[in-house]
Structures are given as structure tokens and as C-alpha cells.
Design a protein around this motif. Structure first.
Motif, PDB file in Angstrom:
ATOM      1  N   HIS A 229      29.223  41.944  30.253  1.00  0.00           N
ATOM      2  CA  HIS A 229      30.579  41.517  29.890  1.00  0.00           C
ATOM      3  C   HIS A 229      31.577  42.656  30.097  1.00  0.00           C
ATOM      4  O   HIS A 229      32.687  42.430  30.593  1.00  0.00           O
ATOM      5  CB  HIS A 229      30.625  41.031  28.437  1.00  0.00           C
ATOM      6  N   GLU A 230      31.193  43.875  29.746  1.00  0.00           N
ATOM      7  CA  GLU A 230      32.083  45.018  29.944  1.00  0.00           C
ATOM      8  C   GLU A 230      32.333  45.238  31.438  1.00  0.00           C
ATOM      9  O   GLU A 230      33.457  45.505  31.856  1.00  0.00           O
ATOM     10  CB  GLU A 230      31.505  46.277  29.309  1.00  0.00           C
ATOM     11  N   ARG A 231      31.288  45.113  32.256  1.00  0.00           N
ATOM     12  CA  ARG A 231      31.435  45.262  33.709  1.00  0.00           C
ATOM     13  C   ARG A 231      32.381  44.196  34.259  1.00  0.00           C
ATOM     14  O   ARG A 231      33.294  44.483  35.016  1.00  0.00           O
ATOM     15  CB  ARG A 231      30.061  45.157  34.402  1.00  0.00           C
ATOM     16  N   TRP A 232      32.173  42.962  33.825  1.00  0.00           N
ATOM     17  CA  TRP A 232      33.019  41.855  34.272  1.00  0.00           C
ATOM     18  C   TRP A 232      34.464  42.044  33.807  1.00  0.00           C
ATOM     19  O   TRP A 232      35.395  41.835  34.583  1.00  0.00           O
ATOM     20  CB  TRP A 232      32.455  40.533  33.742  1.00  0.00           C
ATOM     21  N   SER A 233      34.653  42.454  32.555  1.00  0.00           N
ATOM     22  CA  SER A 233      36.005  42.678  32.017  1.00  0.00           C
ATOM     23  C   SER A 233      36.730  43.765  32.803  1.00  0.00           C
ATOM     24  O   SER A 233      37.926  43.635  33.102  1.00  0.00           O
ATOM     25  CB  SER A 233      35.942  43.076  30.538  1.00  0.00           C
ATOM     26  N   HIS A 234      36.022  44.833  33.131  1.00  0.00           N
ATOM     27  CA  HIS A 234      36.611  45.924  33.908  1.00  0.00           C
ATOM     28  C   HIS A 234      37.058  45.399  35.274  1.00  0.00           C
ATOM     29  O   HIS A 234      38.168  45.692  35.743  1.00  0.00           O
ATOM     30  CB  HIS A 234      35.585  47.049  34.072  1.00  0.00           C
ATOM     31  N   TRP A 235      36.200  44.600  35.918  1.00  0.00           N
ATOM     32  CA  TRP A 235      36.544  44.024  37.215  1.00  0.00           C
ATOM     33  C   TRP A 235      37.761  43.108  37.095  1.00  0.00           C
ATOM     34  O   TRP A 235      38.663  43.153  37.937  1.00  0.00           O
ATOM     35  CB  TRP A 235      35.350  43.260  37.795  1.00  0.00           C
ATOM     36  N   GLN A 236      37.817  42.282  36.072  1.00  0.00           N
ATOM     37  CA  GLN A 236      38.940  41.359  35.906  1.00  0.00           C
ATOM     38  C   GLN A 236      40.246  42.113  35.689  1.00  0.00           C
ATOM     39  O   GLN A 236      41.285  41.730  36.242  1.00  0.00           O
ATOM     40  CB  GLN A 236      38.682  40.388  34.757  1.00  0.00           C
ATOM     41  N   ARG A 237      40.201  43.198  34.904  1.00  0.00           N
ATOM     42  CA  ARG A 237      41.413  43.999  34.719  1.00  0.00           C
ATOM     43  C   ARG A 237      41.879  44.565  36.059  1.00  0.00           C
ATOM     44  O   ARG A 237      43.065  44.538  36.388  1.00  0.00           O
ATOM     45  CB  ARG A 237      41.172  45.122  33.704  1.00  0.00           C
ATOM     46  N   TYR A 238      40.926  45.085  36.836  1.00  0.00           N
ATOM     47  CA  TYR A 238      41.263  45.619  38.154  1.00  0.00           C
ATOM     48  C   TYR A 238      41.846  44.525  39.042  1.00  0.00           C
ATOM     49  O   TYR A 238      42.892  44.710  39.671  1.00  0.00           O
ATOM     50  CB  TYR A 238      40.026  46.240  38.814  1.00  0.00           C
ATOM     51  N   LEU A 239      41.164  43.393  39.114  1.00  0.00           N
ATOM     52  CA  LEU A 239      41.618  42.281  39.949  1.00  0.00           C
ATOM     53  C   LEU A 239      43.026  41.836  39.553  1.00  0.00           C
ATOM     54  O   LEU A 239      43.904  41.693  40.405  1.00  0.00           O
ATOM     55  CB  LEU A 239      40.648  41.106  39.839  1.00  0.00           C
ATOM     56  N   HIS A 240      43.247  41.636  38.274  1.00  0.00           N
ATOM     57  CA  HIS A 240      44.567  41.194  37.802  1.00  0.00           C
ATOM     58  C   HIS A 240      45.646  42.216  38.155  1.00  0.00           C
ATOM     59  O   HIS A 240      46.771  41.831  38.499  1.00  0.00           O
ATOM     60  CB  HIS A 240      44.538  40.928  36.300  1.00  0.00           C
ATOM     61  N   ASP A 241      45.305  43.500  38.074  1.00  0.00           N
ATOM     62  CA  ASP A 241      46.276  44.541  38.413  1.00  0.00           C
ATOM     63  C   ASP A 241      46.650  44.518  39.896  1.00  0.00           C
ATOM     64  O   ASP A 241      47.731  44.988  40.272  1.00  0.00           O
ATOM     65  CB  ASP A 241      45.735  45.925  38.064  1.00  0.00           C
ATOM     66  N   GLN A 242      45.762  44.009  40.750  1.00  0.00           N
ATOM     67  CA  GLN A 242      46.028  43.966  42.184  1.00  0.00           C
ATOM     68  C   GLN A 242      46.853  42.745  42.597  1.00  0.00           C
ATOM     69  O   GLN A 242      47.380  42.698  43.702  1.00  0.00           O
ATOM     70  CB  GLN A 242      44.703  43.935  42.968  1.00  0.00           C
ATOM     71  N   CYS A 243      46.950  41.769  41.710  1.00  0.00           N
ATOM     72  CA  CYS A 243      47.558  40.486  42.042  1.00  0.00           C
ATOM     73  C   CYS A 243      49.032  40.416  41.651  1.00  0.00           C
ATOM     74  O   CYS A 243      49.514  41.182  40.824  1.00  0.00           O
ATOM     75  CB  CYS A 243      46.811  39.361  41.322  1.00  0.00           C
ATOM     76  N   GLU A 244      49.693  39.442  42.234  1.00  0.00           N
ATOM     77  CA  GLU A 244      51.065  39.114  41.862  1.00  0.00           C
ATOM     78  C   GLU A 244      50.998  37.974  40.838  1.00  0.00           C
ATOM     79  O   GLU A 244      50.408  36.929  41.101  1.00  0.00           O
ATOM     80  CB  GLU A 244      51.834  38.639  43.094  1.00  0.00           C
ATOM     81  N   ARG A 245      51.573  38.205  39.660  1.00  0.00           N
ATOM     82  CA  ARG A 245      51.583  37.159  38.632  1.00  0.00           C
ATOM     83  C   ARG A 245      52.801  36.270  38.843  1.00  0.00           C
ATOM     84  O   ARG A 245      53.921  36.738  38.962  1.00  0.00           O
ATOM     85  CB  ARG A 245      51.613  37.754  37.231  1.00  0.00           C
ATOM     86  N   ARG A 246      52.550  34.982  38.880  1.00  0.00           N
ATOM     87  CA  ARG A 246      53.624  34.006  39.069  1.00  0.00           C
ATOM     88  C   ARG A 246      54.168  33.575  37.718  1.00  0.00           C
ATOM     89  O   ARG A 246      53.563  33.818  36.682  1.00  0.00           O
ATOM     90  CB  ARG A 246      53.084  32.826  39.860  1.00  0.00           C
ATOM     91  N   ASP A 247      55.316  32.946  37.721  1.00  0.00           N
ATOM     92  CA  ASP A 247      55.967  32.513  36.483  1.00  0.00           C
ATOM     93  C   ASP A 247      55.087  31.580  35.657  1.00  0.00           C
ATOM     94  O   ASP A 247      55.159  31.568  34.432  1.00  0.00           O
ATOM     95  CB  ASP A 247      57.304  31.820  36.781  1.00  0.00           C
ATOM     96  N   ASP A 248      54.231  30.796  36.329  1.00  0.00           N
ATOM     97  CA  ASP A 248      53.363  29.860  35.606  1.00  0.00           C
ATOM     98  C   ASP A 248      52.084  30.527  35.087  1.00  0.00           C
ATOM     99  O   ASP A 248      51.216  29.878  34.510  1.00  0.00           O
ATOM    100  CB  ASP A 248      53.015  28.651  36.470  1.00  0.00           C
TER     101      ASP A 248
END
Length: 92
Positions: free
Chosen positions: A25-44
């Protein structure tokens, strides 16, 4: 030396699985934080992954480990390193 049955029993015990699941879970959470940081968040609230990263990750996920670059193999080995201490401890 532990028998195959003793190793199986130790690694499949609920406590062992919970310990390894916490690491995963910690490995997955770390990856998700990284992935989210690389993405553009849309208004929705949805995320847009940049095309260059999609291309890179699709290539990596479709490549067998043996065919990965040395850096990609090193990265995968680093991920395994987070599990090894727990596995070794469970087998003591």
C-alpha cells in the motif's frame, strides 16, 4: 533450514500478508502521489496524463523485465528492496 512447508506457512499467515500488504500500500500510495503530480487536474477533478508519459509507461508495461534498460531494471529492484527486509524477517 526451513522446509518448503514451513516457508509457505510463514508467508501465507494472515499477519505476514498484512505486513506485506502494508508495504504494498505504501508503494502504491507513493506511485499515486507521483502520478498525480505529473498530471493536469481538471475542474471536475479528473486528471490528464501527459502524452509523453503515457507513451513511456505503455512501452515499459509491455516490455518484459529482461528487456528493460539497466535504469528501468534498477528502478524495479529498488521497489523489491522495500519488501526484502520483511520477507527475511518472516523467514527467521
Amino acid at each position: 533450514m526451513l522446509s518448503h512447508e514451513e516457508i509457505r506457512a510463514r508467508l501465507t499467515a494472515a499477519q505476514a500478508q498484512d505486513r506485506l500488504a502494508a508495504i504494498e500500500h505504501e508503494r502504491w500510495s507513493h506511485w499515486q502521489r507521483y502520478l498525480h503530480d505529473q498530471c493536469e487536474r481538471r475542474d471536475d477533478g479528473s486528471l490528464i496524463i501527459p502524452a509523453d508519459l503515457v507513451d513511456r509507461w505503455e512501452q515499459q508495461m509491455n516490455t518484459p523485465y529482461a528487456s528493460l534498460s539497466p535504469d528501468e531494471k534498477r528502478s524495479d529492484r529498488e521497489q523489491v528492496e522495500s519488501y526484502l527486509p520483511a520477507v527475511l524477517d518472516l523467514l527467521r
